[in-house]
Design a protein around this motif. Sequence first.
Motif, PDB file in Angstrom:
ATOM      1  N   LYS A  82       3.248   7.584 -14.667  1.00  0.00           N
ATOM      2  CA  LYS A  82       1.999   6.860 -14.423  1.00  0.00           C
ATOM      3  C   LYS A  82       1.978   5.516 -15.143  1.00  0.00           C
ATOM      4  O   LYS A  82       1.497   4.519 -14.594  1.00  0.00           O
ATOM      5  N   ASP A  83       2.500   5.481 -16.368  1.00  0.00           N
ATOM      6  CA  ASP A  83       2.486   4.244 -17.151  1.00  0.00           C
ATOM      7  C   ASP A  83       3.449   3.190 -16.608  1.00  0.00           C
ATOM      8  O   ASP A  83       3.115   2.006 -16.538  1.00  0.00           O
ATOM      9  N   GLY A  86       3.318   3.586 -11.886  1.00  0.00           N
ATOM     10  CA  GLY A  86       2.089   4.050 -11.249  1.00  0.00           C
ATOM     11  C   GLY A  86       1.835   3.471  -9.867  1.00  0.00           C
ATOM     12  O   GLY A  86       1.115   4.069  -9.069  1.00  0.00           O
ATOM     13  N   GLY A  87       2.428   2.318  -9.568  1.00  0.00           N
ATOM     14  CA  GLY A  87       2.200   1.686  -8.271  1.00  0.00           C
ATOM     15  C   GLY A  87       3.149   2.140  -7.177  1.00  0.00           C
ATOM     16  O   GLY A  87       3.070   1.653  -6.054  1.00  0.00           O
ATOM     17  N   TRP A 117      -6.319  11.422 -10.896  1.00  0.00           N
ATOM     18  CA  TRP A 117      -5.510  10.203 -11.009  1.00  0.00           C
ATOM     19  C   TRP A 117      -4.926   9.821  -9.654  1.00  0.00           C
ATOM     20  O   TRP A 117      -4.972   8.639  -9.260  1.00  0.00           O
ATOM     21  N   GLU A 120      -7.542   8.387  -7.275  1.00  0.00           N
ATOM     22  CA  GLU A 120      -8.050   7.060  -7.620  1.00  0.00           C
ATOM     23  C   GLU A 120      -6.966   5.985  -7.668  1.00  0.00           C
ATOM     24  O   GLU A 120      -7.226   4.822  -7.334  1.00  0.00           O
ATOM     25  N   LYS A 121      -5.757   6.367  -8.075  1.00  0.00           N
ATOM     26  CA  LYS A 121      -4.741   5.363  -8.379  1.00  0.00           C
ATOM     27  C   LYS A 121      -3.521   5.346  -7.460  1.00  0.00           C
ATOM     28  O   LYS A 121      -2.767   4.363  -7.478  1.00  0.00           O
ATOM     29  N   SER A 123      -0.821   4.766  -4.677  1.00  0.00           N
ATOM     30  CA  SER A 123      -0.670   3.618  -3.773  1.00  0.00           C
ATOM     31  C   SER A 123      -0.703   4.028  -2.311  1.00  0.00           C
ATOM     32  O   SER A 123      -0.911   3.194  -1.437  1.00  0.00           O
ATOM     33  N   GLN A 128      -3.692  10.035  -1.632  1.00  0.00           N
ATOM     34  CA  GLN A 128      -5.064   9.984  -2.139  1.00  0.00           C
ATOM     35  C   GLN A 128      -5.935  11.020  -1.424  1.00  0.00           C
ATOM     36  O   GLN A 128      -6.724  11.729  -2.047  1.00  0.00           O
TER      37      GLN A 128
END
Length: 227
Positions: A82-83, A86-87, A117, A120-121, A123, A128
Amino acid sequence: MAKHLDLEEQEQVAELKHFWKQYGDIITWVLIVVFGAVAAWNGYHYWQGRQASQAAVMYDEVERAVQSGDTARLDRSLADMKDRFGGTVYAGQAGLLAAKVYYDKGNADASRAALSWVAEKASDEGYQSIAKLRLAGMLMETKAYDEALKLVSGSFPKDFVALAADRRGDILAAQGKKNEAKAEYEKAYKGLDERAEYRRLVEVKLNALGVDPAAVAIPAADSGVKK
């Protein structure tokens, strides 16, 4: 004749100098912008490719943590994913995989956190959507009906619209709101492909609420009286 040509050439050179003096800076900056954009585009794609390959390696680490059953290792690898990446789509995949493992091991809080996560995050809209549907199901288990319903009431990609309606039907049925649940199940039934196995499950839910799925499938225009 030679002198005449020399004069013409001198005039052309003078005109060229005048033109360049007037527009040279503009042309130079345009070229810089164009070539800079091309270089940036190529560099971005190179960076994307490099990120994807590194993310794939990190995803393998997540899978190894899952296979080993080491949740502490899974926590670390998922956090790194994620760090650092994450994209990427791999991050969404990793989040969904980790959420399932956490759930199977009875760690509902970690599972919900991973799904939140992704919802919301991530890509990818598909990941999602999957996360929202799964998270709504978990919230429904804890009777957090309003929160679950809110999660599946927003917009969804075309392929997930019917599934979101089905999940809304589940939540409303659990609340004892049969009429509202019927309406959502009918939306789901109409939206799913006739060959989809999941449609059979929605059919069972409609039957349980006293609705004939065959009647639901009839277009409204055909139900009118012909003159």
